[in-house]
Design a protein around this motif. Structure first.
Motif, PDB file in Angstrom:
ATOM      1  N   ARG A 123      -4.572   1.463  13.140  1.00 10.51           N
ATOM      2  CA  ARG A 123      -4.890   2.490  12.493  1.00 10.51           C
ATOM      3  C   ARG A 123      -5.135   3.679  13.235  1.00 10.51           C
ATOM      4  NH1 ARG A 123     -10.314   2.813   8.468  1.00 10.51           N
ATOM      5  NH2 ARG A 123      -9.360   0.901   7.332  1.00 10.51           N
ATOM      6  N   CYS A 154      -2.002 -12.464   3.263  1.00  7.90           N
ATOM      7  CA  CYS A 154      -1.806 -13.423   4.295  1.00  7.90           C
ATOM      8  C   CYS A 154      -3.061 -13.927   4.844  1.00  7.90           C
ATOM      9  CB  CYS A 154      -0.946 -12.903   5.491  1.00  7.90           C
ATOM     10  SG  CYS A 154       0.684 -12.844   5.059  1.00  7.90           S
ATOM     11  N   ARG A 155      -3.902 -13.094   5.262  1.00 13.75           N
ATOM     12  CA  ARG A 155      -5.140 -13.586   5.954  1.00 13.75           C
ATOM     13  C   ARG A 155      -5.886 -14.285   4.863  1.00 13.75           C
ATOM     14  NH1 ARG A 155      -8.818  -8.583   6.697  1.00 13.75           N
ATOM     15  NH2 ARG A 155      -9.357  -8.879   4.669  1.00 13.75           N
ATOM     16  N   LYS A 171     -18.073 -22.724   9.197  1.00 14.64           N
ATOM     17  CA  LYS A 171     -17.127 -22.202   8.295  1.00 14.64           C
ATOM     18  C   LYS A 171     -17.326 -20.586   8.565  1.00 14.64           C
ATOM     19  CE  LYS A 171     -15.310 -25.154   5.063  1.00 14.64           C
ATOM     20  NZ  LYS A 171     -15.870 -25.999   3.959  1.00 14.64           N
ATOM     21  N   GLU A 225      -8.791  -9.909  13.979  1.00 11.76           N
ATOM     22  CA  GLU A 225      -7.954  -9.456  12.833  1.00 11.76           C
ATOM     23  C   GLU A 225      -8.298  -7.961  12.862  1.00 11.76           C
ATOM     24  OE1 GLU A 225      -5.194  -9.311   9.782  1.00 11.76           O
ATOM     25  OE2 GLU A 225      -6.071 -11.228  10.978  1.00 11.76           O
ATOM     26  N   GLN A 226      -9.628  -7.581  13.040  1.00  7.96           N
ATOM     27  CA  GLN A 226      -9.738  -6.079  12.764  1.00  7.96           C
ATOM     28  C   GLN A 226      -9.528  -5.335  14.022  1.00  7.96           C
ATOM     29  OE1 GLN A 226     -14.010  -6.234  11.669  1.00  7.96           O
ATOM     30  NE2 GLN A 226     -13.605  -4.989   9.879  1.00  7.96           N
ATOM     31  N   GLU A 242      -4.618 -17.747   4.186  1.00 11.67           N
ATOM     32  CA  GLU A 242      -4.894 -18.645   5.212  1.00 11.67           C
ATOM     33  C   GLU A 242      -6.497 -19.154   5.201  1.00 11.67           C
ATOM     34  OE1 GLU A 242      -2.393 -16.890   9.069  1.00 11.67           O
ATOM     35  OE2 GLU A 242      -4.267 -18.350   9.592  1.00 11.67           O
ATOM     36  N   PHE A 243      -7.380 -18.256   4.858  1.00 17.13           N
ATOM     37  CA  PHE A 243      -8.732 -18.629   4.777  1.00 17.13           C
ATOM     38  C   PHE A 243      -9.024 -19.537   3.730  1.00 17.13           C
ATOM     39  CE2 PHE A 243     -10.452 -14.511   6.729  1.00 17.13           C
ATOM     40  CZ  PHE A 243     -10.659 -15.324   7.923  1.00 17.13           C
ATOM     41  N   CYS A 274       6.837 -17.261   6.229  1.00 14.30           N
ATOM     42  CA  CYS A 274       6.780 -16.497   5.182  1.00 14.30           C
ATOM     43  C   CYS A 274       8.057 -16.110   4.214  1.00 14.30           C
ATOM     44  CB  CYS A 274       5.688 -15.565   4.771  1.00 14.30           C
ATOM     45  SG  CYS A 274       4.206 -16.109   4.773  1.00 14.30           S
ATOM     46  N   VAL A 329     -14.732 -17.925  10.339  1.00  8.99           N
ATOM     47  CA  VAL A 329     -14.131 -16.997   9.627  1.00  8.99           C
ATOM     48  C   VAL A 329     -14.468 -15.681  10.292  1.00  8.99           C
ATOM     49  CG1 VAL A 329     -14.646 -15.364   7.584  1.00  8.99           C
ATOM     50  CG2 VAL A 329     -14.350 -17.944   7.397  1.00  8.99           C
ATOM     51  N   SER A 369       1.329 -26.587  16.868  1.00  8.65           N
ATOM     52  CA  SER A 369       0.911 -26.357  15.382  1.00  8.65           C
ATOM     53  C   SER A 369       1.563 -27.316  14.721  1.00  8.65           C
ATOM     54  CB  SER A 369       0.415 -24.970  15.025  1.00  8.65           C
ATOM     55  OG  SER A 369       1.766 -24.431  15.428  1.00  8.65           O
ATOM     56  N   ALA A 391       5.646 -22.742   9.069  1.00  7.41           N
ATOM     57  CA  ALA A 391       6.519 -22.253   7.752  1.00  7.41           C
ATOM     58  C   ALA A 391       6.527 -20.679   7.736  1.00  7.41           C
ATOM     59  CB  ALA A 391       6.215 -22.984   6.596  1.00  7.41           C
ATOM     60  N   PHE A 402     -12.302 -15.077  13.310  1.00  6.36           N
ATOM     61  CA  PHE A 402     -10.795 -14.807  12.775  1.00  6.36           C
ATOM     62  C   PHE A 402     -10.902 -13.432  12.391  1.00  6.36           C
ATOM     63  CE2 PHE A 402      -7.505 -15.723   9.538  1.00  6.36           C
ATOM     64  CZ  PHE A 402      -6.729 -15.622  10.528  1.00  6.36           C
ATOM     65  N   MET A 403     -11.913 -12.902  11.691  1.00  9.92           N
ATOM     66  CA  MET A 403     -12.048 -11.590  11.241  1.00  9.92           C
ATOM     67  C   MET A 403     -11.977 -10.598  12.268  1.00  9.92           C
ATOM     68  SD  MET A 403     -11.823 -11.007   8.064  1.00  9.92           S
ATOM     69  CE  MET A 403     -12.908  -9.773   7.190  1.00  9.92           C
ATOM     70  N   SER A 430       1.710 -25.141   9.115  1.00  5.86           N
ATOM     71  CA  SER A 430       1.436 -23.870   9.373  1.00  5.86           C
ATOM     72  C   SER A 430       2.723 -22.998  10.076  1.00  5.86           C
ATOM     73  CB  SER A 430       0.281 -23.862  10.262  1.00  5.86           C
ATOM     74  OG  SER A 430       0.335 -24.544  11.479  1.00  5.86           O
ATOM     75  N   TRP A 452       0.089  -6.662   2.024  1.00  9.13           N
ATOM     76  CA  TRP A 452       0.661  -7.996   2.529  1.00  9.13           C
ATOM     77  C   TRP A 452      -0.237  -8.662   3.376  1.00  9.13           C
ATOM     78  CZ3 TRP A 452       3.982 -11.589   1.002  1.00  9.13           C
ATOM     79  CH2 TRP A 452       4.585 -12.592   1.907  1.00  9.13           C
ATOM     80  N   ARG A 500      -6.084  -4.493  13.550  1.00  8.32           N
ATOM     81  CA  ARG A 500      -5.878  -3.370  12.509  1.00  8.32           C
ATOM     82  C   ARG A 500      -6.482  -1.994  13.060  1.00  8.32           C
ATOM     83  NH1 ARG A 500      -8.505  -2.425   8.905  1.00  8.32           N
ATOM     84  NH2 ARG A 500      -7.290  -1.551   7.219  1.00  8.32           N
ATOM     85  N   GLN A 510       3.046 -12.227   9.133  1.00  6.07           N
ATOM     86  CA  GLN A 510       2.980 -12.957  10.341  1.00  6.07           C
ATOM     87  C   GLN A 510       2.036 -14.191  10.387  1.00  6.07           C
ATOM     88  OE1 GLN A 510       4.897 -11.239  12.853  1.00  6.07           O
ATOM     89  NE2 GLN A 510       4.514 -13.065  14.075  1.00  6.07           N
ATOM     90  N   PRO A 511       2.405 -15.293  10.262  1.00  4.23           N
ATOM     91  CA  PRO A 511       1.742 -16.462  10.222  1.00  4.23           C
ATOM     92  C   PRO A 511       0.963 -16.679  11.514  1.00  4.23           C
ATOM     93  CG  PRO A 511       3.934 -17.201  10.216  1.00  4.23           C
ATOM     94  CD  PRO A 511       4.041 -15.787  10.128  1.00  4.23           C
ATOM     95  N   ARG A 512      -0.264 -17.132  11.116  1.00  2.00           N
ATOM     96  CA  ARG A 512      -1.007 -17.365  12.363  1.00  2.00           C
ATOM     97  C   ARG A 512      -1.559 -18.835  12.260  1.00  2.00           C
ATOM     98  NH1 ARG A 512      -2.243 -12.462  11.475  1.00  2.00           N
ATOM     99  NH2 ARG A 512      -3.559 -13.230   9.821  1.00  2.00           N
ATOM    100  N   SER A 513      -1.636 -19.429  13.407  1.00  2.24           N
ATOM    101  CA  SER A 513      -2.216 -20.945  13.247  1.00  2.24           C
ATOM    102  C   SER A 513      -3.748 -20.532  13.632  1.00  2.24           C
ATOM    103  CB  SER A 513      -1.752 -21.929  14.039  1.00  2.24           C
ATOM    104  OG  SER A 513      -1.767 -21.200  15.574  1.00  2.24           O
ATOM    105  N   ARG A 514      -4.524 -21.675  12.723  1.00  2.36           N
ATOM    106  CA  ARG A 514      -6.004 -21.609  12.729  1.00  2.36           C
ATOM    107  C   ARG A 514      -6.429 -21.661  14.459  1.00  2.36           C
ATOM    108  NH1 ARG A 514      -8.246 -21.710   7.886  1.00  2.36           N
ATOM    109  NH2 ARG A 514      -9.836 -20.790   9.098  1.00  2.36           N
TER     110      ARG A 514
END
Lengths: 877, 877
Positions: free
Chosen positions: A847, B163-164, A828, A839-840, B167-168, B876, A832, B868, B874, A835-836, B872, B159, A843, A865-869
């Protein structure tokens, strides 16, 4: 779709699986889908469509009547239909079909097939085939098969259908990320590694084959779990490494079994393995307890006192008129033998086995959890597999039709079902009664015959033989009734028309279990708790059915007889059921086949070689489910735990049986039965509950066996309450009450009162009653009540202490093994982190355009912005 | 991240939640995020960042020392630090802090804060803040707050972070598809609708508020579950519809509670509701049983016989020397009173309550399952919330550091931990012993004083008063020890340094439970099973500690005294703990505050109005977890089930208490405590196991109470074995043994032998012993052993029958309510259908280009196209 498939098995005769890959599981190792051709050299004839490209995943077979449109070759086997039926009935028999619901529609369909018009059937088949095509499956018919009268419908499941089904089933796909399973530095891990090294020769040789087919493409799919590796022709490997008696000392290749037969079968063999493994310590302790009994038999004061010829005690006659007075010393042999199973070690062993049962359940829970993790079943919900039964839907349809005609029929059927319930109850209790009666009768008649002889020495030496004979007769009755009960349970459950397959199976199992359990244990329970309890006393014996006197036990308790009965039942049941039914009948079948084929042996030889793979499979016996196998083991588990206080060798016998059983079952599954449809399962279902129930009942039964069947409590009470010197000296005398022979009822006194050579005025009998010279003569004495209170107190203490200890053990051992929970946690975290990072990265990119201290104001309004796993993103290619 | 947050609470003083929305749950109703401003008019000052745009989701507070770089306004409250501390200790006290682990780091930090240099702390804070920013959170500092000495760090979760996190956490998002929950045509559904209509006035008025804020955007998000609707300012609604005594007869608005406080708190109140609801039938039956006792008191033959003055029985003295002979008729009152709690209905009620406990557990399981479904928790795994404790990590770090220095320290600490274990055990048993001793002492001293008086009538009328006084003293000791034990449990658990929060909590709960349970039940167990058992007999009394004679019970058993003790403990404990601790102390706090503010009341008034929302929250008491609430209820559950045989009114008292308790707790949660961090939970955790354990123990305890404390079994045995006419006439005489006064040990005979006015040669005492004229004088008689055997047999039968019935009930009632499992099934089917339709659309489009009968060959080679799931997908927005 699966549901529909099942529904239409009423039209098609049977489902044969010809492929190594089965429909539902193939997604998982699809990467090796294409190279299969090279790995299975014998598949040139069989498992491909006529285009040689599309693989046959599933085959449906159906019966073609002569009135059908396509005429086939002349019937080569003469009355082909008869042979077919014989064949089916034989194969059904050998695998103990009664428990299998899936077989029923087939048989029913065959019986009723004359009711349907052939054209009607063909129409329905066409409709069904159209439905199959709609779900995306690809079909090819083969009605020109070598086996006449049977049509084959070959089904190919294309890649996109598989993908879709896999998604529905939530099959776990490995990601590209490979992580190391921690080979930790701690002591536990080191010990585990050491054990693994030591037991290395016990592991089956299945890993070596991995290198034979290692391919780069496959490797991308493989996680760090070896069993998920490339799937090769398992059948041969399973035969060598599993279904052979020569590997009896090895672990089973569970991963391979699961691959080939599906999780349900895999779990059964894993369970059987754990059970057998756990029997080893129990068997060792049991043997030690038995040896302790053997070693201390000469130090046992009560049997010494009985065998001492100076102890000139005259006993009252054991039956009316025909029997005479006898000397206690003649019971010497029985008394000594009883000590083997009735000593202090037995009590310890009872407690041990109660805890053992709990440990076994715990161990299995952990093993199951581990398998769930290794097999990636952790997210799998059981209910997804639960479909309505075809029969149920058929009945509902019928009911609806009838309802439209009139409400009367419904009421009638309700009345009918009420009646069934009554019948059920009646049958059950009647059977039980019959059996008890029979056991009783057998014992009594044989004993009575012997008692007619007036030589007590002969009588007491033969006593054991009589008991043994009775036990054997009993055993045969049990085995015969077993089969009848199986049929009754099936019949009752079918009358109930349960809604889903799962509920059908559970109800059937429960009923069968109750009936078979009662069948197997009634004589034992009778011996343990009722035999010799309600005999009355000399001068006032208890008579049943007019003039029939209740049986008595030998002097040293009924434990000895109980032990013989248990021994014979266990050994006999296993020997007969294993050898006769599981080995003998298949042999018989082969002989029959040989005799049959002597007529046209050469012709058949040729035929056999040209048979396609699925045609060969059609000739094998159908798979009838795991329930008979489980049932056998559960009854054995009952024998091992329930009356272990009276028979410490039970675990040993069970162990020996199971070592054979595993390989026997393996052989049967690999070579003699059609390959079962792979079924997913997370646990062993209702069997776990039955096991738990048994281990609970075992505690109480053992408490009662020790308290009431053995002489443990009377000995203790004597030693601490009545003994003048704190030893057991005088115990035998203390257990015997006095009887004045003048108090015999007229007509019951012995015909030969001078048999012992002297006139008897006072004889002794085993009971705690006041002597004839007391004011309350022949009433139950104070000692009786004191000992009864002690016995009952022991039951309470034993039951509650053992239950408490069991609960404590249950609480102490975590259900999920520590390393597994750590690994799940690690997985797990890795997920994570992956995924992080992703994500970063995003970001930081965003930035860089802005100041580090102020925060973008628009963040609040930005659309999500939904993401699938990552799991679902994993690509198949 | 959450983990890190927790870790750093050692540096920051506390976490205050100021927002209606809490960090982790806000994703679910984010659609209503923006309009919040309008709905909460009081948020102008508080919950936004200084830019007025970004909402404050979380606030961290920390202490600013005077040595800090930024100087703030002069300390307005004088010794501010002292008040702060007083404040904290008070609020901690009122909410029974001992069980709360989260408070510990704070206190510890405060105590150790002088150890850290302020600059060091600031540096660490900066590091932490940087870490927070890295995870995407946006921060704003407010060190110029109105409350001096405290800095606030406001956190906004944008936001994308939400979201993140969502998801977790696998938060379930509603799809656009709305499906109808089946309002089926069957009878069950109609009954349910009817019940719903009838109980309509009992439901809280929370649905009406829906229309007030119905917005088109929100509607798209809402499923057909009403509680998922728009979230308004719950606090006010909760106050009106839940935390008010005027709605005591209504159901709780569980959905709203869960929305506002999170699932964990929601489950507690749901559980409390189910428990209270289930107490209603138990209370009714209990009252009926009690009334039955009242109604039949005049028909009770034994008490009639005792009260009959013609029955001139002289009893032996109850104490040495000071007491004299007395007449049985003086025990009339006690005998009649005892009948109220010792009649046939009591046995029935015990069985009923054992089954009631099982039914309650089952009912709760189903309710929990239903809540899990409605709250969309079905896919939520418990382990995700399990983080390592900050203290544990701190210790591990410390250990590592030490290990680097020398291995010696490790060994020392190991030795130390061994010692702790010993201490633990010692403390436990010592305390238990002390308590028993004390109870005993209280009872005895008061009784002994009374016995000095030689007026037996006075004595017997006062007896109940004495018992009551003793019980009250006992109660006070229990309450005082309760607090001490709580502290001990916390201290012991902290010594253990458990790894994770969850294990810490579980260990703490378990320890506290054991200690508090022993504390509450020791006197009751003593009264029920030991009092008056080991007294010896006249002439041979049992003396402890030299010359101290063991206590005896009144004539009609100890049941009466047990009943008084239970009554006082239950009523008293609840009254004192509820009223004094939960109502009284908050009142006291307010008074203290008022007195304090008299000094600068106007100034504070102004201050209070200008305080920001989060500054106001800071002044509230901290939330200390649900464990004290659960603990109180579990002990009550124990009282209700464990000794229900001796006190049938217990359920009624519990019911009355709980009706108040719910609203009291509600008030506390809504108005007096800071809003807790919402925690997800699927079940009530270890409490369920404790409840199950209690209901198992209850069966055994009740069996023993009926068998040994009440006279039920002796009466039965007399009636069926000894009574000449099959009635209870003569029972009293039968229970009394004879004693020849010449057999008194010298120095123990009464000082006033002529007290009754005549010379006594033979007196009677309650026991089953042989009379002085028997050959075995004063030995336990045959009747004693027979009755003992009957008692023990009753225990075995009762325990096993009730356990069997419980298991049967457990097996009979499915854990998942039928409608819920149907709905889950339906949801799944709908999902599959949706998916299949999509699928088929594509397939047909592809098929139109080809022949219907031949199948595309390329299907086999086509690359897989993973999709997917709709969930997932769907969106927002």
């Amino acid at each position: 779709m699966i549901n529909k498939l099942k529904y239409y098995t009423l039209l098609y005769n049977t489902i044969v699986i010809v492929n190594m890959k089965y429909f539902k599981r193939c997604f998982e190792f699809l990467s090796c889908f294409q190279p299969m051709k090279d790995l299975c050299p014998d598949t040139v004839l069989g498992p491909y469509f006529s285009d040689g490209m599309r693989r046959v995943d599933y085959v449906l077979t159906y019966h073609i009547q002569k009135s059908g449109s396509t005429r086939r070759r002349s019937s080569r086997f003469g009355d082909n239909n008869f042979i077919q039926r014989l064949w089916r009935s034989l194969s059904t028999r050998s695998s103990r079909a009664p428990l299998q619901p899936k077989e029923d529609p087939e048989v029913a369909a065959q019986e009723h097939q004359t009711d349907y018009h052939e054209d009607d059937k063909r129409f329905k088949r066409d409709e069904f085939e159209e439905n199959l095509r709609k779900t995306g499956l690809e079909l090819e018919k083969d009605e020109e098969s070598t086996i006449p009268g049977i049509g084959f419908l070959k089904i190919h499941a294309p890649w996109n259908v598989l993908c879709r089904e896999a998604e529905f089933m939530k099959l776990k796909m490995p990601t590209k990320k490979v992580y190391e399973v921690k080979q930790g530095s701690n002591v536990v891990e080191k010990i585990r590694m050491f054990i693994h090294k030591v037991t290395a020769p016990l592991h089956p040789k299945v890993n070596t084959s991995r290198s034979q087919c290692e391919k780069p493409l496959c490797h991308a799919f493989s996680r760090e779990k070896q069993h998920l590796d490339i799937f090769i022709d398992c059948s041969q490997l399973l035969y060598e490494q599993w279904a052979s008696y020569s590997v009896f000392y090895k672990y089973q290749p569970i991963g391979l079994i699961r691959k080939y037969f599906g999780e349900k079968v895999g779990l059964y063999f894993a369970w059987l393995g754990v059970y057998t493994q756990m029997l080893i310590p129990a068997a060792i302790i049991g043997v030690i307890v038995f040896l302790y009994g053997c070693a201390t038999v000469d130090d046992n004061i009560p049997s010494m006192e009985i065998c001492d010829p100076r102890n000139n005690i005259t006993m009252c006659p054991l039956c009316d008129q025909a029997c005479s007075y006898w000397k206690l010393v003649t019971a010497c042999g029985t008394a000594r033998a009883s000590h083997l199973f009735d000593n202090a070690a037995t009590v310890f062993f009872s407690v041990f086995m109660a805890l053992w049962a709990v440990l076994f359940m715990e161990h299995w829970k952990r093993r199951q959890m581990r398998l769930n993790y290794v097999w990636d079943l952790t997210g799998f919900g059981e209910e997804e597999e639960d479909h309505n039964r075809a029969e149920y839907e058929f009945r509902v349809m019928q009911k609806k039709l009838k309802q439209e005609h009139s409400g009367l029929m419904v009421k009638l059927s309700q009345l009918f079902s009420d009646k069934i319930c009554c019948c059920c109850h009646l049958t059950f209790s009647q059977n039980e009664f019959n059996l008890t009666g029979k056991t009783h009768l057998i014992n009594s008649t044989s004993l009575a015959a012997l008692h007619m002889s007036s030589h007590p020495v002969v009588r007491y030496n033969i006593r054991a033989t009589v008991k043994t004979t009775a036990a054997i007769i009993n055993l045969i009755i049990i085995i015969v009734l077993d089969e009848i009960y199986g049929a009754i349970a099936r019949w009752l459950t079918r009358l109930e028309v349960p809604k889903t397959d799962k509920s059908f199976e559970e109800r059937l199992i429960f009923k069968t279990f109750i009936l078979k359990f009662v069948n197997a244990f009634t004589p034992i329970v009778y011996l343990a708790f009722f035999r010799g309890r309600l005999v009355g006393r000399p001068g006032n014996y208890l008579y049943v059915v007019g003039s029939y006197r209740m049986e008595e036990c030998a002097h040293a308790g009924c434990l000895m007889e109980l032990c013989i009965q248990l021994c014979i039942t266990m050994l006999g049941k296993q020997l007969i059921q294993n050898n006769l039914f599981e080995i003998g009948i298949p042999k018989l079948k082969k002989m029959l086949r040989k005799r049959k084929s002597e007529l046209d042996s050469i012709q058949e030889q040729v035929l056999h070689n040209t048979l396609k793979r699925y045609e060969k499979d059609q000739l094998l016996g159908p798979f009838v489910g795991l329930n008979p196998e489980y049932m056998e083991m559960i009854i054995q588990f009952g024998m091992v735990t329930l009356f272990v206080a009276s028979f410490p060798l039970a675990p040993l016998f069970a162990l020996l049986n199971n070592i054979i059983e595993i390989r026997l079952d393996a052989k049967k599954f690999v070579t003699e039965l059609r390959r079962p449809i792979a079924a997913k399962a997370k646990d062993i279902g209702i069997w776990y509950n039955l096991l738990r129930g048994l281990s609970k009942v075992a505690v109480i039964v053992n408490a009662f066996v020790i308290a009431f069947t053995s002489d443990f409590i009377p000995r203790l009470v004597y030693q601490y309450m009545y003994s003048p010197d704190g030893t057991l000296h005088g115990f035998v005398n203390h257990t015997l009450s006095y009887f004045n022979v003048t108090d015999f009822d007229p007509g019951t006194e012995p015909l030969q009162p001078m048999h012992l050579g002297y006139k008897v005025s006072v004889c002794r009998y085993k009971d705690y009653r006041d002597p004839p010279w007391s004011s309350t003569k022949y009433e139950l004495s104070k000692e009786f009540w004191a000992i009864l209170a002690a016995r009952l107190a022991f039951v309470i203490v034993f039951q509650n202490v053992v239950m408490l200890m069991s609960d404590f053990v249950d609480w102490l051992i975590p259900d999920i093994p520590k390393d597994i929970s750590l690994q799940i946690h690690k997985e797990k975290i890795l997920m994570v982190e992956l995924f992080m990072k992703e994500e970063q990265g995003k970001r930081f990119a965003a930035r860089d355009n802005q100041d580090n201290c102020t925060i973008p104001l628009s963040a609040n309004q930005s659309p999500p912005q939904p993401r699938s796993r990552p799991v679902s993103q994993a690509n198949c290619s």
